[in-house]
Design a protein around this motif. Structure first.
Motif, PDB file in Angstrom:
ATOM      1  N   GLY A   1      -2.955  19.888  -0.287  1.00  0.00           N
ATOM      2  CA  GLY A   1      -3.374  19.195   0.938  1.00  0.00           C
ATOM      3  C   GLY A   1      -3.395  17.694   0.740  1.00  0.00           C
ATOM      4  O   GLY A   1      -2.909  16.940   1.578  1.00  0.00           O
ATOM      5  N   ASN A   2      -3.922  17.268  -0.386  1.00  0.00           N
ATOM      6  CA  ASN A   2      -3.973  15.835  -0.683  1.00  0.00           C
ATOM      7  C   ASN A   2      -2.567  15.237  -0.674  1.00  0.00           C
ATOM      8  O   ASN A   2      -2.313  14.206  -0.056  1.00  0.00           O
ATOM      9  CB  ASN A   2      -4.646  15.638  -2.047  1.00  0.00           C
ATOM     10  N   LEU A   3      -1.655  15.934  -1.340  1.00  0.00           N
ATOM     11  CA  LEU A   3      -0.282  15.397  -1.416  1.00  0.00           C
ATOM     12  C   LEU A   3       0.378  15.415  -0.037  1.00  0.00           C
ATOM     13  O   LEU A   3       1.055  14.460   0.351  1.00  0.00           O
ATOM     14  CB  LEU A   3       0.528  16.210  -2.430  1.00  0.00           C
TER      15      LEU A   3
ATOM     16  N   PRO B   1       4.358  11.119  -9.023  1.00  0.00           N
ATOM     17  CA  PRO B   1       3.948  11.769 -10.276  1.00  0.00           C
ATOM     18  C   PRO B   1       2.938  12.881 -10.054  1.00  0.00           C
ATOM     19  O   PRO B   1       2.962  13.898 -10.762  1.00  0.00           O
ATOM     20  CB  PRO B   1       3.339  10.624 -11.090  1.00  0.00           C
ATOM     21  N   ARG B   2       2.092  12.699  -9.058  1.00  0.00           N
ATOM     22  CA  ARG B   2       1.107  13.756  -8.794  1.00  0.00           C
ATOM     23  C   ARG B   2       1.780  15.024  -8.309  1.00  0.00           C
ATOM     24  O   ARG B   2       1.347  16.129  -8.624  1.00  0.00           O
ATOM     25  CB  ARG B   2       0.100  13.274  -7.743  1.00  0.00           C
ATOM     26  N   THR B   3       2.827  14.849  -7.506  1.00  0.00           N
ATOM     27  CA  THR B   3       3.531  16.028  -7.009  1.00  0.00           C
ATOM     28  C   THR B   3       4.165  16.783  -8.174  1.00  0.00           C
ATOM     29  O   THR B   3       4.069  18.011  -8.260  1.00  0.00           O
ATOM     30  CB  THR B   3       4.611  15.602  -6.001  1.00  0.00           C
TER      31      THR B   3
ATOM     32  N   ALA C   1     -24.542  11.981   0.196  1.00  0.00           N
ATOM     33  CA  ALA C   1     -23.964  10.981   1.081  1.00  0.00           C
ATOM     34  C   ALA C   1     -22.479  11.264   1.271  1.00  0.00           C
ATOM     35  O   ALA C   1     -21.969  11.247   2.389  1.00  0.00           O
ATOM     36  CB  ALA C   1     -24.163   9.581   0.500  1.00  0.00           C
ATOM     37  N   TYR C   2     -21.811  11.566   0.166  1.00  0.00           N
ATOM     38  CA  TYR C   2     -20.384  11.813   0.238  1.00  0.00           C
ATOM     39  C   TYR C   2     -20.069  12.967   1.171  1.00  0.00           C
ATOM     40  O   TYR C   2     -19.209  12.884   2.032  1.00  0.00           O
ATOM     41  CB  TYR C   2     -19.837  12.101  -1.156  1.00  0.00           C
ATOM     42  N   ARG C   3     -20.814  14.050   1.017  1.00  0.00           N
ATOM     43  CA  ARG C   3     -20.529  15.229   1.839  1.00  0.00           C
ATOM     44  C   ARG C   3     -20.721  14.926   3.313  1.00  0.00           C
ATOM     45  O   ARG C   3     -19.954  15.367   4.160  1.00  0.00           O
ATOM     46  CB  ARG C   3     -21.436  16.390   1.432  1.00  0.00           C
TER      47      ARG C   3
ATOM     48  N   LEU D   1       0.837  -1.198   0.000  1.00  0.00           N
ATOM     49  CA  LEU D   1       0.000   0.000   0.000  1.00  0.00           C
ATOM     50  C   LEU D   1       0.873   1.251   0.000  1.00  0.00           C
ATOM     51  O   LEU D   1       0.607   2.214  -0.726  1.00  0.00           O
ATOM     52  CB  LEU D   1      -0.919  -0.031   1.218  1.00  0.00           C
ATOM     53  N   PHE D   2       1.937   1.192   0.800  1.00  0.00           N
ATOM     54  CA  PHE D   2       2.762   2.397   0.874  1.00  0.00           C
ATOM     55  C   PHE D   2       3.632   2.567  -0.363  1.00  0.00           C
ATOM     56  O   PHE D   2       3.904   3.691  -0.778  1.00  0.00           O
ATOM     57  CB  PHE D   2       3.572   2.413   2.176  1.00  0.00           C
ATOM     58  N   ILE D   3       4.034   1.452  -0.966  1.00  0.00           N
ATOM     59  CA  ILE D   3       4.755   1.581  -2.235  1.00  0.00           C
ATOM     60  C   ILE D   3       3.817   2.186  -3.277  1.00  0.00           C
ATOM     61  O   ILE D   3       4.160   3.119  -4.004  1.00  0.00           O
ATOM     62  CB  ILE D   3       5.278   0.202  -2.699  1.00  0.00           C
ATOM     63  N   SER D   4       2.595   1.665  -3.299  1.00  0.00           N
ATOM     64  CA  SER D   4       1.591   2.209  -4.208  1.00  0.00           C
ATOM     65  C   SER D   4       1.386   3.695  -3.939  1.00  0.00           C
ATOM     66  O   SER D   4       1.267   4.507  -4.853  1.00  0.00           O
ATOM     67  CB  SER D   4       0.295   1.430  -4.017  1.00  0.00           C
ATOM     68  N   LEU D   5       1.378   4.020  -2.658  1.00  0.00           N
ATOM     69  CA  LEU D   5       1.176   5.417  -2.250  1.00  0.00           C
ATOM     70  C   LEU D   5       2.290   6.300  -2.794  1.00  0.00           C
ATOM     71  O   LEU D   5       2.043   7.365  -3.366  1.00  0.00           O
ATOM     72  CB  LEU D   5       1.128   5.453  -0.720  1.00  0.00           C
TER      73      LEU D   5
ATOM     74  N   GLY E   1     -18.017  12.921   8.624  1.00  0.00           N
ATOM     75  CA  GLY E   1     -17.857  11.826   9.572  1.00  0.00           C
ATOM     76  C   GLY E   1     -16.432  11.296   9.569  1.00  0.00           C
ATOM     77  O   GLY E   1     -15.869  11.013  10.622  1.00  0.00           O
ATOM     78  N   PHE E   2     -15.841  11.226   8.377  1.00  0.00           N
ATOM     79  CA  PHE E   2     -14.490  10.690   8.273  1.00  0.00           C
ATOM     80  C   PHE E   2     -13.481  11.577   9.000  1.00  0.00           C
ATOM     81  O   PHE E   2     -12.605  11.103   9.714  1.00  0.00           O
ATOM     82  CB  PHE E   2     -14.102  10.554   6.801  1.00  0.00           C
ATOM     83  N   VAL E   3     -13.641  12.893   8.823  1.00  0.00           N
ATOM     84  CA  VAL E   3     -12.730  13.810   9.508  1.00  0.00           C
ATOM     85  C   VAL E   3     -12.906  13.670  11.026  1.00  0.00           C
ATOM     86  O   VAL E   3     -11.927  13.589  11.775  1.00  0.00           O
ATOM     87  CB  VAL E   3     -12.993  15.260   9.060  1.00  0.00           C
TER      88      VAL E   3
HETATM   89  C1  HEM Z   1      -2.015   4.338   3.293  1.00  0.00           C
HETATM   90  C2  HEM Z   1      -2.941   4.306   2.421  1.00  0.00           C
HETATM   91  C3  HEM Z   1      -3.839   5.441   2.060  1.00  0.00           C
HETATM   92  C4  HEM Z   1      -4.662   6.137   2.871  1.00  0.00           C
HETATM   93  C5  HEM Z   1      -4.903   5.925   4.344  1.00  0.00           C
HETATM   94  C6  HEM Z   1      -5.311   7.125   2.054  1.00  0.00           C
HETATM   95  C7  HEM Z   1      -6.250   8.013   2.499  1.00  0.00           C
HETATM   96  C8  HEM Z   1      -6.869   8.943   1.720  1.00  0.00           C
HETATM   97  C9  HEM Z   1      -7.838   9.848   2.166  1.00  0.00           C
HETATM   98  C10 HEM Z   1      -8.343   9.939   3.592  1.00  0.00           C
HETATM   99  C11 HEM Z   1      -8.214  10.609   1.140  1.00  0.00           C
HETATM  100  C12 HEM Z   1      -9.227  11.718   1.160  1.00  0.00           C
HETATM  101  C13 HEM Z   1      -8.604  13.027   1.389  1.00  0.00           C
HETATM  102  C14 HEM Z   1      -8.054  13.636   0.186  1.00  0.00           C
HETATM  103  O1  HEM Z   1      -8.806  13.866  -0.773  1.00  0.00           O
HETATM  104  O2  HEM Z   1      -6.868  13.923   0.235  1.00  0.00           O
HETATM  105  C15 HEM Z   1      -7.479  10.191   0.012  1.00  0.00           C
HETATM  106  C16 HEM Z   1      -7.598  10.728  -1.239  1.00  0.00           C
HETATM  107  C17 HEM Z   1      -6.911  10.293  -2.324  1.00  0.00           C
HETATM  108  N1  HEM Z   1      -5.986   9.279  -2.366  1.00  0.00           N
HETATM  109 FE1  HEM Z   1      -5.401   8.167  -0.818  1.00  0.00          FE
HETATM  110  N2  HEM Z   1      -4.853   7.023   0.789  1.00  0.00           N
HETATM  111  C18 HEM Z   1      -3.966   5.987   0.748  1.00  0.00           C
HETATM  112  C19 HEM Z   1      -3.300   5.519  -0.342  1.00  0.00           C
HETATM  113  C20 HEM Z   1      -3.454   6.025  -1.624  1.00  0.00           C
HETATM  114  C21 HEM Z   1      -2.829   5.494  -2.765  1.00  0.00           C
HETATM  115  C22 HEM Z   1      -1.953   4.266  -2.784  1.00  0.00           C
HETATM  116  C23 HEM Z   1      -3.197   6.260  -3.807  1.00  0.00           C
HETATM  117  C24 HEM Z   1      -2.822   6.129  -5.257  1.00  0.00           C
HETATM  118  C25 HEM Z   1      -3.064   5.095  -5.966  1.00  0.00           C
HETATM  119  C26 HEM Z   1      -4.058   7.274  -3.319  1.00  0.00           C
HETATM  120  C27 HEM Z   1      -4.626   8.274  -4.076  1.00  0.00           C
HETATM  121  C28 HEM Z   1      -5.538   9.160  -3.623  1.00  0.00           C
HETATM  122  C29 HEM Z   1      -6.183  10.141  -4.445  1.00  0.00           C
HETATM  123  C30 HEM Z   1      -5.979  10.331  -5.914  1.00  0.00           C
HETATM  124  C31 HEM Z   1      -7.050  10.852  -3.626  1.00  0.00           C
HETATM  125  C32 HEM Z   1      -7.940  12.005  -4.012  1.00  0.00           C
HETATM  126  C33 HEM Z   1      -9.357  11.599  -4.043  1.00  0.00           C
HETATM  127  C34 HEM Z   1     -10.260  12.778  -4.157  1.00  0.00           C
HETATM  128  O3  HEM Z   1      -9.832  13.813  -4.667  1.00  0.00           O
HETATM  129  O4  HEM Z   1     -11.410  12.655  -3.747  1.00  0.00           O
HETATM  130  N3  HEM Z   1      -4.191   7.125  -1.975  1.00  0.00           N
HETATM  131  N4  HEM Z   1      -6.662   9.147   0.377  1.00  0.00           N
END
Ligand code: HEM
Lengths: 542, 318
Positions: free
Chosen positions: A187-189, A111-113, B224-226, A101-105, B231-233
């Protein structure tokens, strides 16, 4: 509906190349691993994989539970153990899931950064030709204002509102293109990157820290040296020099029980350990301190927690030759809420024969219908100590480590209580009894001389069981967690949107066109555009 | 004195339950009436939806709704009764808190009372921002079950806080958890209706005509998402506050104790939900199912784990 994020997803179409060399396969594999679909699957797998750890006792959090499970399920336990079901969170399969999961992360975030850094420097996009296609659009009459004025004003308002703006004027129309909310993606990154930080600091903290337990009876002292611990588990990178030099003395332990409310009479309402502490290696001056259940003591970068307590009766044994062979306050393990407690006394120095005793202590003894004793209150109201006595070779020289709280009497000869002819010895604080067969005498010492039926308070010392922890990475973990939370809030609640304003030069009936596009979740897009348009109108009038 | 406060608290809670029950009946009758009304008009809409492009059909229906906003008397009565029940509910919680002498969320009876109260509170206050009255049946029914089970099966008399719970982190951590649960609960209701609505839009569930009077599945999904994201936060904060408290009380911020495991599982499930919603092929039905699975885990954690799993968190009071 808009796409919820502007990430370039690695979709199946892009992988449809016919020829795949080794590099191709690697790339294919990497794309699969870093796709959002894989992330979802891995997240769900992680959730499922965590479940068994709550169904079977874990060595890390409940080692005694594991031992108990083995003795109760001798056939099943070894099978479960093979599957690492008693060490779920350090197991190969659990680790594999979260590492993937973390490698995937990382593969996702990198690339997103780069993409995001580029878009941070890019100019807001060209004004689209047709506004009708966009999510939100409206028009307003130009009124008195001329085109240049109108667009200038719009540009100023947008800029003030935190938008990045760009003019796209040509001979047909004047327009401004604006974008805001880059913080959402930032924030996401930040959130995802900070998760990596959390994982690393948690791992390091476990490696450099240590945890240990020490049971102290009232009046006893402890110096922070490895050999003084009852149990000690160091991290992988721990060295003895990580032990901060300090000393403690448990001056007193007070327990308060509910007196007024009959329904919860005797329930504990407060435990307080009072200590003297010496910090540093050569300090002679002591500082007073207290520890409560939710209020640990911090000393020398180490935290000390109050995890348990009970009674530690003081017992003196004089052997058959009249010498004091044993004198100590022995911690007795509580068995129930009223602190019926059991403990073991071993007297290897007794002559002519070694002695051992299994004791029961009742702070407020009462007889059950069967005649057996039980405790009916956790405080000292009618303290009674009963002892079964054995003689024989205690086997302390055999080198087999012995549990200080348990005694296996096989091979020993019962002297009093149990199978012996004489009944078990029963004492109140201050009393002594002769051991049968001239083996000596035993005294249940009272900590308060002269304590008697009218007031036993303080007659039996208490013990406090302390957990001593050092985790140098804890602050870092918290820092990364807080960064992650900040990133999460930004990424979920900062709207990212584009706004365009255009005034056509060719039309005679001049009007202002507005349009907006959400990038990601943006429930207020339409409202925001209307607000902007009306602000613009009023500013143009002014 | 203490005892009588507690008695009044129970009286208030039982009264609240009765009023919720009546509100539930009104909401249910409203659904039935919606079905009857929709029976006449929904068919044409459905037909035109299949004939024309979906967008236009949606537009038509929106227009129709705005043209004649139906006065839903049954629903309005249901809402009013829910509000009354909620006031009784809150009064019960306050009285219980007075009887306790501390915050009334330290055992399972009290959690049931507080979490269901917060669900209704969230439901009532969301109305100022978004019309969710069509969830009335779900919310009233859900609350009735949680409050009923909590009061009948988990009731314990007032007791002093054991030393382990004497911490302001109890106030923060548990309150956040119940608040998050309320948002997840409302979100799960929306996801549930979304799934039903998706079925109906696909031509199934023809007899569930009341669905035709509700929002379309895409809108429901956004709603639902909103709600779930809030809730998630809150759940993230619950997790962090729990870790900080565990560090204070037990000397380690994370030890994979049973309750910690389940808090983590729930958090990961909803993280999965958020990702699913952002992913082609997972958005929609699958993500809605994930939201329901997440809420299922919350309920499981709250009942089965509390009662039957072994761990350091022994606060059920039973
Ligand atoms: C440790 C594992 C991970 C956790 C706990 C996690 C958690 C989250 C959470 C809570 C969000 C929602 C907040 C946000 O929009 O920033 C999110 C969004 C996102 N995550 Fe992760 N993530 C994980 C791994 C990954 C991985 C492996 C990827 C890539 C494949 C990924 C890609 C994304 C993307 C693209 C979003 C944006 C979604 C949106 O804009 O609604 N995440 N992640």
């Amino acid at each position: 509906m808009s796409r919820p994020f502007d990430h370039v997803e690695s979709s199946a179409d892009s992988i449809n190349q016919p020829k795949l060399g080794t590099g191709g396969y690697l790339r294919f594999f990497w794309r699969q691993l870093t796709s959002m679909r894989t992330a979802i699957i891995l997240l769900l797998l992680l959730a499922i994989a965590a479940v068994p750890g709550s169904m079977w006792p874990q060595r890390s959090s409940d080692p005694n539970g594991v031992i108990q499970f083995f003795s109760q399920n001798p056939d099943l336990a070894p099978v479960l153990d093979k599957l690492q079901l008693f060490d779920v969170y350090t197991s190969v399969w659990f680790s594999a899931i979260y590492l993937l999961l973390f490698i995937s992360l990382i593969g996702c975030v990198l690339p997103r950064t780069i993409h995001h850094l580029k878009s941070l420097r890019a100019r807001p996009p060209r004004t689209p030709a047709r506004f009708e296609r966009l999510q939100a659009h409206l028009t307003a009459p130009l009124g008195e204002a001329d085109a240049v004025q109108a667009i200038d004003a719009a540009q100023k308002i947008l800029k003030r509102g935190g938008y990045r703006v760009e003019r796209y004027d040509n001979e047909k129309s004047l327009s401004v293109s604006a974008e805001r909310g880059y913080l959402r993606e930032t924030g996401n990154l930040v959130f995802h990157t900070a998760l990596i930080g959390v994982l690393i600091t948690v791992g390091l903290g476990g490696g450099f820290g240590y945890t240990g337990q020490k049971v102290l009876a009232e009046g006893q002292s402890f110096a922070n040296v490895k050999g003084n611990y009852d149990s000690f588990s160091p991290g992988r990178f721990f060295t003895d020099s990580d032990l901060a030099p300090f000393r403690l003395k448990l001056d007193g332990f007070s327990a308060t029980y509910e007196e007024n409310d009959l329904l919860s009479y005797g329930k504990p309402i407060d435990y307080t350990a009072t200590l003297s502490t010496w910090e540093g290696s050569d300090s002679s001056e002591s500082k007073p301190a207290t520890i409560k259940v939710n209020e640990p003591l911090s000393i020398g970068g180490t935290n000390i927690y109050l995890l348990g307590n009970g009674y530690a009766p003081t017992v003196t044994v004089r052997d058959g030759e009249g010498n004091v062979a044993y004198r100590a306050s022995v911690p007795f393990l509580p068995q129930d809420a009223n602190l019926t407690s059991t403990g073991v006394i071993r007297v290897p120095d007794a002559k002519p024969e070694q002695l051992a005793m299994i004791g029961f202590f009742y702070p407020t003894a009462a007889s059950l219908p069967s005649g057996a004793l039980t405790s009916i209150h956790p405080d000292l109201r009618n303290p009674v100590l009963t002892l079964r006595v054995f003689k024989g070779d205690l086997g302390l020289d055999s080198g087999i480590p012995q549990n200080v709280y348990a005694l296996d009497p096989t091979g020993l000869t019962p002297v009093a209580g149990g199978d012996a002819a004489e009944p078990a010895i029963e004492l109140t604080p201050g009393q002594s009894a002769e051991l049968p067969g001239g083996l000596g005498t035993i005294t249940f010492e009272s900590a308060v001389p002269g304590a008697n039926e009218s007031d036993w308070t303080g007659s039996v010392p208490r013990f406090a069981s302390l957990d001593i922890h050092h985790d140098p990475a804890q602050g870092w973990v918290l820092a990364f967690v807080l960064i992650a939370i900040a990133g999460l809030l930004a990424s979920l609640f900062v709207p990212r949107r584009r706004v365009w304003v255009r005034v056509s030069l060719s039309k005679k009936a001049a009007e202002i066109e507005y349009a907006a596009l959400a990038r990601g979740e943006d429930p207020r897009l339409e409202a925001a555009l209307e607000e902007f348009a009306s602000r613009h109108a009023s500013e143009l009038k002014a | 004195m203490t005892i009588s406060f507690d008695t009044f608290a129970l009286i208030a809670i039982y009264s609240a339950m009765s009023v919720y029950a009546i509100a539930f009946v009104f909401f249910a009758m409203d659904l039935a009436k919606r079905s009857a009304e929709a029976g006449e008009s929904a068919e044409e809409v459905a037909v035109s939806a299949r004939q024309q492009q979906g967008v236009i059909a949606t537009l038509e229906r929106t227009v129709r709704q705005t043209e004649a906003p139906p006065t839903r008397r049954l629903e309005r009565t249901g809402m009013a009764l829910t509000a009354i029940a909620w006031i009784l509910h809150v009064a019960g919680a306050v009285l219980r808190g007075l009887a306790d002498g501390h915050v009334p969320w330290s055992n399972m009876f009290e959690f049931s009372m507080i979490s269901s109260g917060i669900i209704v509170g969230v439901f009532l206050f969301i109305q100022f921002w978004q019309d969710l009255r069509f969830l009335g049946t779900y919310v009233a029914g859900f609350t009735l079950v949680v409050l009923g089970v909590g009061t009948v099966l988990f009731y314990v008399p007032v007791a002093p806080l054991p030393p382990a719970l004497q911490s302001y982190w109890l106030v923060i951590h548990v309150f956040l958890a119940t608040l998050a649960t309320a948002f997840f609960g409302v979100g799960a209701g929306l996801s549930l209706i979304q799934l039903l609505q998706t079925s109906r839009e696909a031509g199934r569930l023809k007899s569930w005509k009341f669905l035709a009077t509700m929002q379309d599945s895409a809108k429901l999904e956004n709603l639902a998402y909103r709600v779930i994201v809030v809730g998630f936060v809150l759940w993230s904060f619950t997790l962090i506050a729990g870790a900080i408290w565990a560090e204070r009380a037990w000397g380690r911020f994370w030890g994979w104790d049973t309750k910690e495991v389940w808090t983590f599982i729930i958090w990961v499930l909803f993280a999965g939900y958020i990702h699913a919603r952002a992913t082609r092929g997972w958005r929609g039905t699958r993500s809605a199912w994930l939201a329901l699975v997440g809420m299922g885990a919350v309920a499981f954690n709250y009942t089965i784990v509390n009662l039957f799993f072994k761990g350091l968190h022994t606060y059920s009071g039973l």
